[in-house]
Design a protein around this motif. Sequence first.
Motif, mmCIF file in Angstrom:
data_model
loop_
_atom_site.group_PDB
_atom_site.id
_atom_site.type_symbol
_atom_site.label_atom_id
_atom_site.label_comp_id
_atom_site.label_asym_id
_atom_site.label_seq_id
_atom_site.Cartn_x
_atom_site.Cartn_y
_atom_site.Cartn_z
ATOM 1 N N ALA A 103 -65.432 79.674 46.887
ATOM 2 C CA ALA A 103 -64.987 80.962 46.353
ATOM 3 C C ALA A 103 -65.891 82.089 46.842
ATOM 4 O O ALA A 103 -65.411 83.174 47.198
ATOM 5 C CB ALA A 103 -64.975 80.917 44.830
ATOM 6 N N GLN A 104 -67.226 81.820 46.870
ATOM 7 C CA GLN A 104 -68.164 82.831 47.349
ATOM 8 C C GLN A 104 -67.950 83.131 48.829
ATOM 9 O O GLN A 104 -67.984 84.293 49.260
ATOM 10 C CB GLN A 104 -69.602 82.356 47.110
ATOM 11 N N ALA A 105 -67.731 82.083 49.623
ATOM 12 C CA ALA A 105 -67.492 82.273 51.051
ATOM 13 C C ALA A 105 -66.205 83.067 51.285
ATOM 14 O O ALA A 105 -66.136 83.929 52.173
ATOM 15 C CB ALA A 105 -67.411 80.923 51.753
ATOM 16 N N LYS A 106 -65.199 82.772 50.492
ATOM 17 C CA LYS A 106 -63.938 83.493 50.616
ATOM 18 C C LYS A 106 -64.125 84.965 50.274
ATOM 19 O O LYS A 106 -63.580 85.852 50.946
ATOM 20 C CB LYS A 106 -62.897 82.862 49.695
ATOM 21 N N LYS A 107 -64.931 85.215 49.226
ATOM 22 C CA LYS A 107 -65.198 86.588 48.829
ATOM 23 C C LYS A 107 -65.941 87.348 49.924
ATOM 24 O O LYS A 107 -65.630 88.503 50.227
ATOM 25 C CB LYS A 107 -66.015 86.586 47.533
ATOM 26 N N LYS A 114 -62.674 93.560 55.183
ATOM 27 C CA LYS A 114 -62.468 94.931 54.714
ATOM 28 C C LYS A 114 -63.380 95.900 55.458
ATOM 29 O O LYS A 114 -62.948 96.986 55.860
ATOM 30 C CB LYS A 114 -62.741 95.002 53.209
ATOM 31 N N ALA A 115 -64.666 95.494 55.636
ATOM 32 C CA ALA A 115 -65.605 96.350 56.361
ATOM 33 C C ALA A 115 -65.165 96.538 57.806
ATOM 34 O O ALA A 115 -65.267 97.642 58.372
ATOM 35 C CB ALA A 115 -67.010 95.750 56.306
ATOM 36 N N ARG A 119 -64.241 99.949 59.688
ATOM 37 C CA ARG A 119 -64.878 100.350 60.951
ATOM 38 C C ARG A 119 -63.837 100.721 61.993
ATOM 39 O O ARG A 119 -63.970 101.719 62.706
ATOM 40 C CB ARG A 119 -65.753 99.206 61.461
ATOM 41 N N LYS A 120 -62.783 99.878 62.090
ATOM 42 C CA LYS A 120 -61.731 100.177 63.054
ATOM 43 C C LYS A 120 -61.014 101.483 62.716
ATOM 44 O O LYS A 120 -60.654 102.256 63.608
ATOM 45 C CB LYS A 120 -60.733 99.021 63.092
#
Length: 268
Positions: A103-107, A114-115, A119-120
Amino acid sequence: MSHTAHIPSHRKPRRTTSHMAVRARVAGGVLSTLTVAGVSAASANAAEPAAQTLELPTLTADLAAQVAQSADATQQAAANYALQAERDAAATKAAKQAKADLAQAKKKAEATQKAEAERKKAAASRSSERTTLTSSAGTTTAPSTSSSTASGSAAAVIAFARAQIGDAYILGATGPNSWDCSSLLQAAFKQAGVSLPRVAQDQSATGTPVSLSNIQPGDILYWGSAGSAYHTALYVGDGKFVGAQNPSTGIAEKSLSWDPPTGAVRVL
């Protein structure tokens, strides 16, 4: 008369038939009595239950060894059960931890995506601004006042910023020989008695927003969105700005077309 007739005979007289019958009846009566006595005794013995005697096994060396072996087997079974219980508990804990890590890795992955999208988006916005500035260079990059004619507070701010050209860019540095983008502007505006926020996000929301077509020397340029900008620099006139760009360029003076800004604010 015989010469032996006067000698009495020593042979027992013969028993008569009647005498033998009497003795037979007596013997039969004795046998009958013995028979009845035997039957009575047998009946009495049959009426009384016979007492049973339990013989306990003798604790031999072999039996003792078997008992000890059985105890060892029981103890081993208990140890195996405890070990299996510990393994089951560890497996359950590991499964919960793996689920939490997933769950943490997915988050983190979602945050990274999102970042990257932001940036794009910012890069696309900068590209659009570059196109706008290039197509309307006569209007956007030619301010009405040049740095050579700047006076007062704006001249002091610009002079300080230009004096730092050639210094190193280090993220988080605040001078005197190394800076990042927002610390350079904070120190420059301090020469004019203006207290700027420390970070670029806050600096891009300070003062009065101005269009890029009306910027003047001493205005703050920003890249990104107002209130969430990732870079700021100082407009010095003649279509140029001074800023702490990156570690490779350090503190440098560049033209607006080299890296078109997103917007500008005025604090002087």
